[in-house]
Design an enzyme around this catalytic site. Sequence first.
Site, PDB file in Angstrom:
ATOM      1  N   CYS A  62      31.315 -54.234  80.688  1.00 23.45           N
ATOM      2  CA  CYS A  62      30.164 -54.970  81.232  1.00 23.45           C
ATOM      3  C   CYS A  62      29.135 -53.961  81.770  1.00 23.45           C
ATOM      4  O   CYS A  62      29.452 -53.189  82.687  1.00 23.45           O
ATOM      5  CB  CYS A  62      30.609 -55.905  82.350  1.00 23.45           C
ATOM      6  N   CYS A  73      38.647 -51.125  85.498  1.00 29.63           N
ATOM      7  CA  CYS A  73      38.672 -52.252  84.553  1.00 29.63           C
ATOM      8  C   CYS A  73      38.403 -51.784  83.121  1.00 29.63           C
ATOM      9  O   CYS A  73      37.577 -50.907  82.877  1.00 29.63           O
ATOM     10  CB  CYS A  73      37.636 -53.292  84.964  1.00 29.63           C
ATOM     11  N   ARG A 107      24.126 -70.498  94.888  1.00 29.96           N
ATOM     12  CA  ARG A 107      24.391 -69.364  95.782  1.00 29.96           C
ATOM     13  C   ARG A 107      23.430 -68.196  95.540  1.00 29.96           C
ATOM     14  O   ARG A 107      23.350 -67.666  94.431  1.00 29.96           O
ATOM     15  CB  ARG A 107      25.842 -68.893  95.617  1.00 29.96           C
ATOM     16  N   CYS A 129      36.564 -65.658  98.537  1.00 21.51           N
ATOM     17  CA  CYS A 129      36.635 -65.455  97.090  1.00 21.51           C
ATOM     18  C   CYS A 129      37.318 -64.126  96.794  1.00 21.51           C
ATOM     19  O   CYS A 129      36.839 -63.069  97.190  1.00 21.51           O
ATOM     20  CB  CYS A 129      35.226 -65.485  96.510  1.00 21.51           C
ATOM     21  N   CYS A 168      32.905 -72.384  89.428  1.00 27.09           N
ATOM     22  CA  CYS A 168      31.804 -71.598  89.967  1.00 27.09           C
ATOM     23  C   CYS A 168      31.356 -70.684  88.828  1.00 27.09           C
ATOM     24  O   CYS A 168      32.118 -69.825  88.402  1.00 27.09           O
ATOM     25  CB  CYS A 168      32.303 -70.782  91.158  1.00 27.09           C
ATOM     26  N   CYS A 227      38.821 -69.250  96.539  1.00 26.13           N
ATOM     27  CA  CYS A 227      38.267 -69.061  95.208  1.00 26.13           C
ATOM     28  C   CYS A 227      38.868 -67.774  94.644  1.00 26.13           C
ATOM     29  O   CYS A 227      39.178 -66.855  95.397  1.00 26.13           O
ATOM     30  CB  CYS A 227      36.750 -68.945  95.314  1.00 26.13           C
ATOM     31  N   CYS A 272      28.453 -53.307  85.565  1.00 24.54           N
ATOM     32  CA  CYS A 272      29.554 -53.319  86.544  1.00 24.54           C
ATOM     33  C   CYS A 272      30.071 -51.937  86.959  1.00 24.54           C
ATOM     34  O   CYS A 272      30.551 -51.157  86.127  1.00 24.54           O
ATOM     35  CB  CYS A 272      30.715 -54.162  86.020  1.00 24.54           C
TER      36      CYS A 272
HETATM   37  N1  SAM Z   1      36.617 -59.203  86.409  1.00 21.57           N
HETATM   38  C1  SAM Z   1      36.274 -60.543  86.658  1.00 21.57           C
HETATM   39  C2  SAM Z   1      35.189 -61.055  85.739  1.00 21.57           C
HETATM   40  O1  SAM Z   1      34.504 -60.271  85.133  1.00 21.57           O
HETATM   41  O2  SAM Z   1      35.039 -62.267  85.684  1.00 21.57           O
HETATM   42  C3  SAM Z   1      35.883 -60.823  88.099  1.00 21.57           C
HETATM   43  C4  SAM Z   1      35.053 -59.839  88.856  1.00 21.57           C
HETATM   44  S1  SAM Z   1      33.401 -59.513  88.225  1.00 21.57           S
HETATM   45  C5  SAM Z   1      32.927 -58.173  89.228  1.00 21.57           C
HETATM   46  C6  SAM Z   1      32.495 -60.939  88.806  1.00 21.57           C
HETATM   47  C7  SAM Z   1      31.025 -60.994  88.587  1.00 21.57           C
HETATM   48  O3  SAM Z   1      30.338 -60.087  89.443  1.00 21.57           O
HETATM   49  C8  SAM Z   1      30.462 -60.637  87.226  1.00 21.57           C
HETATM   50  O4  SAM Z   1      30.626 -61.651  86.276  1.00 21.57           O
HETATM   51  C9  SAM Z   1      28.996 -60.426  87.532  1.00 21.57           C
HETATM   52  O5  SAM Z   1      28.284 -61.632  87.446  1.00 21.57           O
HETATM   53  C10 SAM Z   1      29.016 -59.960  88.992  1.00 21.57           C
HETATM   54  N2  SAM Z   1      28.585 -58.553  89.105  1.00 21.57           N
HETATM   55  C11 SAM Z   1      29.306 -57.463  88.802  1.00 21.57           C
HETATM   56  N3  SAM Z   1      28.599 -56.335  89.009  1.00 21.57           N
HETATM   57  C12 SAM Z   1      27.376 -56.721  89.444  1.00 21.57           C
HETATM   58  C13 SAM Z   1      26.211 -56.012  89.807  1.00 21.57           C
HETATM   59  N4  SAM Z   1      26.130 -54.687  89.739  1.00 21.57           N
HETATM   60  N5  SAM Z   1      25.144 -56.720  90.228  1.00 21.57           N
HETATM   61  C14 SAM Z   1      25.209 -58.070  90.288  1.00 21.57           C
HETATM   62  N6  SAM Z   1      26.293 -58.789  89.950  1.00 21.57           N
HETATM   63  C15 SAM Z   1      27.367 -58.131  89.524  1.00 21.57           C
HETATM   64  C1  DTB Z   2      29.316 -63.456  91.851  1.00 16.93           C
HETATM   65  O1  DTB Z   2      28.595 -64.204  91.174  1.00 16.93           O
HETATM   66  N1  DTB Z   2      28.895 -62.366  92.475  1.00 16.93           N
HETATM   67  C2  DTB Z   2      29.989 -61.715  93.167  1.00 16.93           C
HETATM   68  C3  DTB Z   2      31.183 -62.676  92.890  1.00 16.93           C
HETATM   69  N2  DTB Z   2      30.611 -63.660  92.046  1.00 16.93           N
HETATM   70  C4  DTB Z   2      32.444 -62.169  92.383  1.00 16.93           C
HETATM   71  C5  DTB Z   2      30.175 -60.294  92.797  1.00 16.93           C
HETATM   72  C6  DTB Z   2      28.940 -59.433  92.998  1.00 16.93           C
HETATM   73  C7  DTB Z   2      29.306 -58.019  92.724  1.00 16.93           C
HETATM   74  C8  DTB Z   2      28.188 -57.076  92.985  1.00 16.93           C
HETATM   75  C9  DTB Z   2      28.564 -55.667  92.679  1.00 16.93           C
HETATM   76  C10 DTB Z   2      29.696 -55.123  93.495  1.00 16.93           C
HETATM   77  O2  DTB Z   2      29.693 -55.247  94.742  1.00 16.93           O
HETATM   78  O3  DTB Z   2      30.601 -54.515  92.907  1.00 16.93           O
HETATM   79 FE1  SF4 Z   3      35.747 -55.753  84.631  1.00 15.19          FE
HETATM   80 FE2  SF4 Z   3      33.495 -55.622  86.016  1.00 15.19          FE
HETATM   81 FE3  SF4 Z   3      33.495 -56.737  83.617  1.00 15.19          FE
HETATM   82 FE4  SF4 Z   3      34.745 -57.987  85.667  1.00 15.19          FE
HETATM   83  S1  SF4 Z   3      32.562 -57.589  85.483  1.00 15.19           S
HETATM   84  S2  SF4 Z   3      35.504 -57.713  83.576  1.00 15.19           S
HETATM   85  S3  SF4 Z   3      35.479 -56.206  86.805  1.00 15.19           S
HETATM   86  S4  SF4 Z   3      33.933 -54.575  84.077  1.00 15.19           S
END
Ligand code: SAM
Ligand code: DTB
Ligand code: SF4
Length: 331
Positions: free
Chosen positions: A58, A54, A262, A98, A190, A130, A61
């Site tokens: 963030c 990506c 959740r 989802c 959500c 979702c 992430c």
């Molecule tokens: N790329 C899209 C976005 O950013 O909306 C969808 C996928 S993104 C991984 C969805 C959500 O996962 C993020 O907004 C964040 O709240 C959660 N998330 C990602 N990495 C995480 C982590 N290491 N621990 C907890 N939540 C995480």
């Molecule tokens: C949300 O609030 N948590 C989920 C889902 N929406 C997309 C993602 C959690 C991701 C945790 C880190 C990972 O497994 O990459």
């Molecule tokens: Fe990309 Fe992760 Fe940010 Fe979603 S949360 S926009 S997957 S870097």
Amino acid sequence: MSENPTHISKEAILEIYRKPLLELVFEAATVHRQYNTGSEIQVSSLISIKTGGCSEDCGYCPQAARYSTGVDAHKLMSVEQVTDYANRAKEGGASRVCMGAAWREVRDNRDFDKVIEMVQAVNAMDLEVCCTLGMINEHQAQRLADAGLYAYNHNIDTSEENYGNIISTRNFDDRLNTIKNVRKANITVCSGGIIGMGETEEDRCGMLHTLVNLPVHPESVPINALVAVEGTPMEDQPPVPIWDMVRMIATTRILMPTTVVRLSAGRQQMSLEGQALCFLAGANSIFAGDKLLTTPNPEFDTDMEMFKIFGLTPRVPFKNKKMAEAEVPAS
Ligand code: SAM
Ligand code: DTB
Ligand code: SF4
């Protein structure tokens, strides 16, 4: 859909969050039972339809291309792979699937056409569908709605003030704008966030302040505990104390009585007793299945065992929609 009755101040939210812990849990548990079936848990399962690579930054992430986290980039899954996963999730007790993509935003290309097909296919399996695909515009939201999308996940993650410390490649208003587009297309919203990223109590309550003061409360609010992944800027963050998770869930429940709250990422690191307190404090949903998007999560069977111990049952798909339809007699 619960219309938002009044404006709630940040100070009032902080006051709730800072109540003596057991008083807070008792109040949240009472509100929860007033508005919801206390023994019922909505079970969602995540499918990472497009993993890694990506372009966003963030800080939490593991899928951001710029961090070395060991997550390889994959191309979009096939529709068949997705329906296979969805079948397994349904057998495991999930009512919602989802589909997550590591995209900054949706582009109008062949990949999006394929996502539309995925939504249609999973919707036909009597599962709530979702998607979480990054930013979307009004037209894209409408296409997803027409394909049968039930919910769109788009987290605001933290307070507006703290947003720039976590992510620099987009801003808080971009998030709110996508949420607006989702609402306009009549898809349920959500939206929640993460705790444990080094934010203050004011940031946590600031995030809830934004969510509770949206024109309509999100139908579901995921509360994630940071999964600190090696290679991300947040790799050294200490684990979130369970008490903070309980406080966050209880406060969310009191502020949004009918919303699905959740207990999201971070359960793998939580004890059963800790999770029990979260359910008591008003959490009524989990992500089930042995993987979140890229990190581990309890197995379906482990969670069903936990449900048995606590006397909880998984909720059937489309419950709210069916209840709303039952209230309006067909003419
Ligand atoms: N790329 C899209 C976005 O950013 O909306 C969808 C996928 S993104 C991984 C969805 C959500 O996962 C993020 O907004 C964040 O709240 C959660 N998330 C990602 N990495 C995480 C982590 N290491 N621990 C907890 N939540 C995480
Ligand atoms: C949300 O609030 N948590 C989920 C889902 N929406 C997309 C993602 C959690 C991701 C945790 C880190 C990972 O497994 O990459
Ligand atoms: Fe990309 Fe992760 Fe940010 Fe979603 S949360 S926009 S997957 S870097």
